[in-house]
Each structure stands twice: as C-alpha cells, then as structure tokens.
Design a protein around this motif. Structure first.
Motif, PDB file in Angstrom:
ATOM      1  N   LYS A 149     179.568 -43.982  68.613  1.00 34.37           N
ATOM      2  CA  LYS A 149     180.258 -43.315  67.516  1.00 34.37           C
ATOM      3  C   LYS A 149     179.341 -42.289  66.862  1.00 34.37           C
ATOM      4  O   LYS A 149     178.124 -42.397  66.945  1.00 34.37           O
ATOM      5  CB  LYS A 149     180.707 -44.332  66.475  1.00 34.37           C
ATOM      6  N   VAL A 150     179.945 -41.313  66.196  1.00 37.11           N
ATOM      7  CA  VAL A 150     179.190 -40.300  65.461  1.00 37.11           C
ATOM      8  C   VAL A 150     178.280 -41.010  64.457  1.00 37.11           C
ATOM      9  O   VAL A 150     178.693 -41.942  63.770  1.00 37.11           O
ATOM     10  CB  VAL A 150     180.146 -39.329  64.731  1.00 37.11           C
ATOM     11  N   GLY A 151     177.033 -40.580  64.386  1.00 36.83           N
ATOM     12  CA  GLY A 151     176.056 -41.171  63.482  1.00 36.83           C
ATOM     13  C   GLY A 151     175.263 -42.310  64.082  1.00 36.83           C
ATOM     14  O   GLY A 151     174.224 -42.691  63.573  1.00 36.83           O
ATOM     15  N   GLU A 152     175.758 -42.873  65.193  1.00 32.42           N
ATOM     16  CA  GLU A 152     175.092 -44.015  65.813  1.00 32.42           C
ATOM     17  C   GLU A 152     173.756 -43.586  66.422  1.00 32.42           C
ATOM     18  O   GLU A 152     173.640 -42.527  67.031  1.00 32.42           O
ATOM     19  CB  GLU A 152     175.990 -44.599  66.895  1.00 32.42           C
ATOM     20  N   ILE A 153     172.748 -44.429  66.241  1.00 37.06           N
ATOM     21  CA  ILE A 153     171.422 -44.197  66.801  1.00 37.06           C
ATOM     22  C   ILE A 153     171.210 -45.215  67.912  1.00 37.06           C
ATOM     23  O   ILE A 153     171.533 -46.390  67.751  1.00 37.06           O
ATOM     24  CB  ILE A 153     170.340 -44.336  65.714  1.00 37.06           C
ATOM     25  N   PHE A 154     170.701 -44.758  69.055  1.00 36.62           N
ATOM     26  CA  PHE A 154     170.465 -45.659  70.171  1.00 36.62           C
ATOM     27  C   PHE A 154     169.165 -45.281  70.870  1.00 36.62           C
ATOM     28  O   PHE A 154     168.645 -44.189  70.697  1.00 36.62           O
ATOM     29  CB  PHE A 154     171.643 -45.649  71.156  1.00 36.62           C
TER      30      PHE A 154
END
Length: 183
Positions: free
Chosen positions: A2-7
């Motif tokens: 999702k938008v904003g998700e950091i991985f």
C-alpha cells in the motif's frame, strides 16, 4: 503493498569476496530509502554479511525492482536477478493518519521548509536542499526529508540523502540523523 508502506529486501554475500548487490531497476512510485550491510559474525574475516535495502511505496500503480550481483572490479560478470513486479494499492486516509505510520513522500510545504531551516541552522560543510518530505506523528512529529547534498568543496559533488528531523510538542526542531542514499 500500500501507499506509504515501507519494506525491506535482503541479500546474503560472503565477506571478502568483493561481491555486492545493488538495485539496478526501480520503476513505478517506489523509492530506495536506505541500504546497509550487516556483519553476521563481526570481526570474523570472510563471514557472511547481509545487505539490507529499505524501500517505500509512494503512489498507487505498478512497480518493479531488480537486483544485480557484481564485483566493482569485474563489471563484465554482472548477474541480474529476475524482475520483481508488484502493484502498489492506494491507502485509506485512516491508514495514513494512524499514529506511528509514515505518510508517503510529498511536496515540501512552506511550513515544512521552516522546520527544515530551523533544524539546519548552524549546520556547516554540506548544504542540503529538500525535495520531498514524509511525516510520522508520534509524541511530536518525525520528518524525513529526501534531499540533495551539496558539500562545500570545489566541483560538482551532489549526492542524495535522507535528513531526519524530530520536533517535540511545542519544542524545537533538531536533526536526529542524516543518511546518505547509496544506490
């Protein structure tokens, strides 16, 4: 995603061999935030190491990442991994506004520039120009400014960096970390 998700993506390399990984293809609205090398057995020559790459999804749409394994002194033997395609979905306002969640990187507002200037007062040696900002609401606000650094040396030596700034409730803005973005 999702938008904003950091991985993160990790690759294992053997220390002392000269092999390294690098993202060589990054399409869509995904940004490389940082990269680091972690020694699994500190001080042991030739021990395996982990290369960790941290990314953030910026906008909805299709994205791709591809890594390559190489030796900097032997560029004719680069090994390209398969392209990893994925879709970034739009996040709801509730997900973005959740306490502790990072917002996607967006344009720097005049208020954001003021926070940046206050935190950078007295900082010498490198002039940072903010391009985008991401915020995290905690007990105060954390800011991550994507910048280009211009060191105080002769010639053109700009480099990308993330400048992290914290502003306590009713407090002053101060730098918590500056990370050079290594591609």
């Amino acid at each position: 995603m999702k938008v904003g998700e950091i991985f993160t993506a990790e690759r294992i390399v053997m220390g002392g061999t000269g092999f390294r990984y690098a993202p060589v293809r990054l399409t869509g609205e995904v940004a490389l935030l940082s990269s680091e090398t972690i020694e699994l057995e500190p001080g042991k020559c030739g021990a395996p190491e982990i290369q960790r790459f941290t990314f953030q999804c910026l906008r909805p749409g299709k994205a791709e990442i591809q890594f390559a394994r190489f030796r900097s002194f032997e560029m004719d033997t680069v090994i390209f991994e398969e392209v990893l395609p994925f879709t970034v979905e739009a996040a709801t306002d509730n997900q973005l506004a959740a306490l502790g969640g990072w917002s996607p990187f967006e344009a720097v507002s005049p208020e954001d520039r003021l926070v940046f200037r206050k935190a950078m007062e007295g900082f010498v040696g490198v002039k940072y120009e903010p391009e985008k900002v991401s915020k995290q609401i905690v007990n105060g606000v954390n800011f991550r400014f994507f910048c280009y650094g211009h060191p105080a040396v002769q010639g053109e030596h700009t480099f990308p960096a993330i400048v992290k700034i914290y502003v306590a409730p009713g407090g002053e803005a101060h730098i918590t970390e500056i990370q050079r973005v290594v591609l």
